[in-house]
Design a protein around this motif. Structure first.
Motif, PDB file in Angstrom:
ATOM      1  N   ASN A 165       0.811  -1.217   0.000  1.00 18.96           N
ATOM      2  CA  ASN A 165       0.000   0.000   0.000  1.00 18.96           C
ATOM      3  C   ASN A 165       0.848   1.272   0.000  1.00 18.96           C
ATOM      4  OD1 ASN A 165      -2.336  -1.576   0.121  1.00 18.96           O
ATOM      5  ND2 ASN A 165      -2.335  -1.590   2.354  1.00 18.96           N
ATOM      6  N   ARG A 166       2.164   1.109   0.039  1.00 20.05           N
ATOM      7  CA  ARG A 166       3.131   2.222   0.066  1.00 20.05           C
ATOM      8  C   ARG A 166       2.878   3.147   1.257  1.00 20.05           C
ATOM      9  NH1 ARG A 166       5.292   5.446  -5.326  1.00 20.05           N
ATOM     10  NH2 ARG A 166       7.499   5.151  -4.876  1.00 20.05           N
ATOM     11  N   ASP A 167       2.481   2.539   2.360  1.00 17.52           N
ATOM     12  CA  ASP A 167       2.175   3.319   3.560  1.00 17.52           C
ATOM     13  C   ASP A 167       3.422   3.965   4.154  1.00 17.52           C
ATOM     14  OD1 ASP A 167      -0.514   2.614   3.435  1.00 17.52           O
ATOM     15  OD2 ASP A 167      -0.221   0.800   4.632  1.00 17.52           O
ATOM     16  N   THR A 168       4.566   3.303   4.027  1.00 18.06           N
ATOM     17  CA  THR A 168       5.783   3.834   4.652  1.00 18.06           C
ATOM     18  C   THR A 168       6.150   5.181   4.041  1.00 18.06           C
ATOM     19  OG1 THR A 168       6.573   1.601   5.072  1.00 18.06           O
ATOM     20  CG2 THR A 168       8.196   3.368   5.182  1.00 18.06           C
ATOM     21  N   MET A 169       6.038   5.312   2.729  1.00 16.71           N
ATOM     22  CA  MET A 169       6.374   6.571   2.085  1.00 16.71           C
ATOM     23  C   MET A 169       5.415   7.671   2.517  1.00 16.71           C
ATOM     24  SD  MET A 169       9.121   6.178   0.580  1.00 16.71           S
ATOM     25  CE  MET A 169       9.129   7.866   0.027  1.00 16.71           C
ATOM     26  N   ALA A 170       4.123   7.335   2.612  1.00 18.51           N
ATOM     27  CA  ALA A 170       3.147   8.339   3.043  1.00 18.51           C
ATOM     28  C   ALA A 170       3.450   8.801   4.464  1.00 18.51           C
ATOM     29  CB  ALA A 170       1.736   7.767   2.956  1.00 18.51           C
ATOM     30  N   ALA A 171       3.808   7.857   5.345  1.00 20.61           N
ATOM     31  CA  ALA A 171       4.109   8.208   6.736  1.00 20.61           C
ATOM     32  C   ALA A 171       5.395   9.028   6.829  1.00 20.61           C
ATOM     33  CB  ALA A 171       4.222   6.938   7.583  1.00 20.61           C
ATOM     34  N   LEU A 172       6.383   8.691   5.999  1.00 19.02           N
ATOM     35  CA  LEU A 172       7.635   9.452   5.992  1.00 19.02           C
ATOM     36  C   LEU A 172       7.397  10.887   5.537  1.00 19.02           C
ATOM     37  CD1 LEU A 172      10.352   7.017   4.611  1.00 19.02           C
ATOM     38  CD2 LEU A 172      10.446   8.286   6.753  1.00 19.02           C
ATOM     39  N   VAL A 173       6.599  11.057   4.503  1.00 16.64           N
ATOM     40  CA  VAL A 173       6.302  12.399   4.011  1.00 16.64           C
ATOM     41  C   VAL A 173       5.608  13.202   5.106  1.00 16.64           C
ATOM     42  CG1 VAL A 173       4.925  13.724   2.359  1.00 16.64           C
ATOM     43  CG2 VAL A 173       6.197  11.726   1.593  1.00 16.64           C
ATOM     44  N   ARG A 174       4.688  12.557   5.813  1.00 17.75           N
ATOM     45  CA  ARG A 174       3.926  13.260   6.833  1.00 17.75           C
ATOM     46  C   ARG A 174       4.780  13.629   8.039  1.00 17.75           C
ATOM     47  NH1 ARG A 174       0.291   9.768   7.481  1.00 17.75           N
ATOM     48  NH2 ARG A 174       1.010   8.765   9.369  1.00 17.75           N
ATOM     49  N   GLN A 175       5.642  12.722   8.502  1.00 19.92           N
ATOM     50  CA  GLN A 175       6.335  12.930   9.766  1.00 19.92           C
ATOM     51  C   GLN A 175       7.760  13.457   9.631  1.00 19.92           C
ATOM     52  OE1 GLN A 175       4.273   9.179  11.945  1.00 19.92           O
ATOM     53  NE2 GLN A 175       5.845  10.198  13.082  1.00 19.92           N
ATOM     54  N   LEU A 176       8.471  13.020   8.609  1.00 19.76           N
ATOM     55  CA  LEU A 176       9.860  13.425   8.490  1.00 19.76           C
ATOM     56  C   LEU A 176      10.088  14.454   7.399  1.00 19.76           C
ATOM     57  CD1 LEU A 176      11.637   9.980   8.960  1.00 19.76           C
ATOM     58  CD2 LEU A 176      11.038  11.684  10.680  1.00 19.76           C
ATOM     59  N   GLY A 177       9.117  14.627   6.510  1.00 24.55           N
ATOM     60  CA  GLY A 177       9.223  15.689   5.518  1.00 24.55           C
ATOM     61  C   GLY A 177       9.805  15.232   4.198  1.00 24.55           C
ATOM     62  N   LEU A 178       9.466  15.963   3.176  1.00 24.57           N
ATOM     63  CA  LEU A 178       9.941  15.650   1.832  1.00 24.57           C
ATOM     64  C   LEU A 178      11.454  15.767   1.722  1.00 24.57           C
ATOM     65  CD1 LEU A 178       7.333  17.276  -0.566  1.00 24.57           C
ATOM     66  CD2 LEU A 178       8.024  14.885  -0.522  1.00 24.57           C
ATOM     67  N   SER A 179      12.088  16.586   2.553  1.00 21.15           N
ATOM     68  CA  SER A 179      13.533  16.749   2.449  1.00 21.15           C
ATOM     69  C   SER A 179      14.251  15.434   2.699  1.00 21.15           C
ATOM     70  CB  SER A 179      14.022  17.797   3.444  1.00 21.15           C
ATOM     71  OG  SER A 179      13.733  17.407   4.774  1.00 21.15           O
ATOM     72  N   VAL A 180      13.742  14.634   3.644  1.00 22.04           N
ATOM     73  CA  VAL A 180      14.346  13.319   3.906  1.00 22.04           C
ATOM     74  C   VAL A 180      14.041  12.363   2.768  1.00 22.04           C
ATOM     75  CG1 VAL A 180      14.279  11.313   5.432  1.00 22.04           C
ATOM     76  CG2 VAL A 180      14.334  13.605   6.407  1.00 22.04           C
ATOM     77  N   VAL A 181      12.772  12.366   2.350  1.00 23.56           N
ATOM     78  CA  VAL A 181      12.366  11.449   1.288  1.00 23.56           C
ATOM     79  C   VAL A 181      13.158  11.689   0.006  1.00 23.56           C
ATOM     80  CG1 VAL A 181      10.435  10.778  -0.186  1.00 23.56           C
ATOM     81  CG2 VAL A 181      10.063  11.166   2.246  1.00 23.56           C
ATOM     82  N   LEU A 182      13.449  12.948  -0.280  1.00 24.69           N
ATOM     83  CA  LEU A 182      14.130  13.292  -1.529  1.00 24.69           C
ATOM     84  C   LEU A 182      15.644  13.260  -1.404  1.00 24.69           C
ATOM     85  CD1 LEU A 182      11.836  16.199  -2.753  1.00 24.69           C
ATOM     86  CD2 LEU A 182      11.726  13.781  -3.307  1.00 24.69           C
ATOM     87  N   GLY A 183      16.149  12.695  -0.308  1.00 25.58           N
ATOM     88  CA  GLY A 183      17.583  12.465  -0.221  1.00 25.58           C
ATOM     89  C   GLY A 183      18.309  13.340   0.764  1.00 25.58           C
ATOM     90  N   GLY A 184      17.599  14.177   1.530  1.00 22.18           N
ATOM     91  CA  GLY A 184      18.277  15.053   2.470  1.00 22.18           C
ATOM     92  C   GLY A 184      18.631  14.371   3.766  1.00 22.18           C
ATOM     93  N   LEU A 185      19.371  13.273   3.718  1.00 18.20           N
ATOM     94  CA  LEU A 185      19.700  12.512   4.923  1.00 18.20           C
ATOM     95  C   LEU A 185      20.803  13.170   5.725  1.00 18.20           C
ATOM     96  CD1 LEU A 185      19.604   8.917   3.444  1.00 18.20           C
ATOM     97  CD2 LEU A 185      17.895  10.001   4.881  1.00 18.20           C
ATOM     98  N   ASN A 186      21.708  13.871   5.063  1.00 14.36           N
ATOM     99  CA  ASN A 186      22.817  14.547   5.738  1.00 14.36           C
ATOM    100  C   ASN A 186      23.602  13.626   6.652  1.00 14.36           C
ATOM    101  OD1 ASN A 186      22.146  17.033   4.568  1.00 14.36           O
ATOM    102  ND2 ASN A 186      20.574  17.373   6.124  1.00 14.36           N
TER     103      ASN A 186
END
Length: 360
Positions: free
Chosen positions: A222-243
């Motif tokens: 269901n791709r729930d992990t990506m939806a939860a990441l976008v909601r809680q950690l932000g698009l910056s992390v999802v798009l590679g901003g791990l730093n």
């Protein structure tokens, strides 16, 4: 042109000095002018006059762009003068214009829309995140475990058998056991699922583990992990901003709050997968019973359920038990030898690094 003053109950500060002037006030439909001995101010358009309120019954007005400019009436200004002036702002000019009640209603609608977007937007955004980015993120997080993946030929074969029974094909890419003493399993981005050794130590049977693993497979599908990441950690992390803070992202994943709909859908997938594989749902129902503290823990869990993302454990237990067919003959998810191989994976793998404790 109308006029009033000079009079002691009307005074003016020009913003240039501290001198109080007692001007004549002249006005028409276009604006207002002030004149006093030795000076004048204006004409000023009505739109440039600011209502400032006052104290002790005074009516005070300012001029846009002139911080110290003041025109003060000891009482109220003449009616034919006041009709051109803005009313004093009590709550803010636009709020005063529409009324406090309507403003509160408007704020409530805006707040509801913001909450709706925060909750729903991640589900809309997640499907459009390129799979390659998601795979990279999942691989980076898994790589941070640093050699703590436990695997022996026997445990790998048992895990592959279990995954096959539960529909663990694409988009699920990798299912692994990791040397982490935590009673948990987690779906990473990019179709990765981690089963922590602490969960295996607590599981009473392979049937129990099968229900938990199927639940995580449901989240991946269901791709729930990506939806939860976008909601809680932000698009910056999802798009590679791990730093370089991959470990922090992994800890964040462990504390992810899926929506209740996502959790129920993942449970629904698990129930259906167990049915297809002819594995009894009773085992995972027992797991939820233990995690919720049984009947003694249920009141406290229900009291806090409004804060939780997961449905109440008793409700999840009931849903799985209802799916059990009375009198039906089920098969065990694994043979005793296969189950033993999975339980001992982290002890029998001589190359695995010592367990790591993740902090939430």
């Amino acid at each position: 042109m109308s006029s009033i003053g000079p009079a002691a109950n009307i005074w003016h500060y020009d913003g240039q000095s501290a001198t109080r002037h007692f001007p004549s006030v002249l006005w028409d439909g276009q604006g207002v002018s002030l004149r006093w001995d030795g000076g004048e101010s204006g004409p000023h358009r009505w739109s440039s006059i600011l209502a400032l309120g006052g104290t002790g019954g005074q009516s005070a007005y300012g001029l846009k762009g002139e911080a110290g400019w003041r025109l003060v009436f000891a009482g109220s200004p003449p009616a034919d003068f006041a009709i051109h002036l803005p009313l004093p702002a009590r709550y803010g000019r636009w709020i005063d214009r529409i009324g406090l009640t309507r403003a509160i209603a408007l704020f409530a609608v805006i707040a509801a829309l913001v909450v709706f977007l925060v909750l729903r937007a991640p589900g809309w955004i997640a499907p459009y995140i390129p799979q390659s980015w998601e795979n990279r993120l999942g691989d980076a997080i898994a790589g941070d475990l640093g050699g703590r993946v436990c695997s022996t030929p026997a445990s790998r074969a048992a895990l592959d058998r279990l995954a096959t029974q539960l529909g663990g094909g694409p988009p699920v890419r990798v299912i692994e056991i990791v040397n982490v003493p935590m009673v948990n399993a987690v779906a990473l981005p990019g179709g990765r699922i981690l089963i922590f050794d602490g969960l295996l130590a607590q599981a009473k049977s392979p049937d129990e583990l099968a229900g938990i693993l199927a639940h995580e497979i449901g989240h991946v599908r269901n791709r729930d992990t990506m939806a939860a990441l976008v909601r809680q950690l932000g698009l910056s992390v999802v798009l590679g901003g791990l730093n370089g803070q991959v470990g922090g992202v992994l800890n964040g994943l462990l504390s992810l709050s899926y929506s209740r709909d996502a959790e129920r859908n993942a449970d629904g997938y698990s129930i259906a997968a167990l049915k297809r594989a002819n594995i009894s749902p009773e085992g995972v129902a027992g797991f939820f019973d233990r995690m919720g503290g049984g009947k003694k823990g249920e009141p406290a869990e229900r009291a806090m359920s409004w804060m939780a993302s997961h449905p109440v454990s008793a409700e999840r237990k009931s849903a799985f038990l209802k799916s059990k067919v009375p009198g039906h003959s089920y098969e065990h998810a694994l043979t005793p030898a296969q189950w033993h191989a999975m339980l001992r994976a982290c002890r029998d793998d001589k190359t695995v690094k010592p367990p790591v404790q993740l902090s939430l």
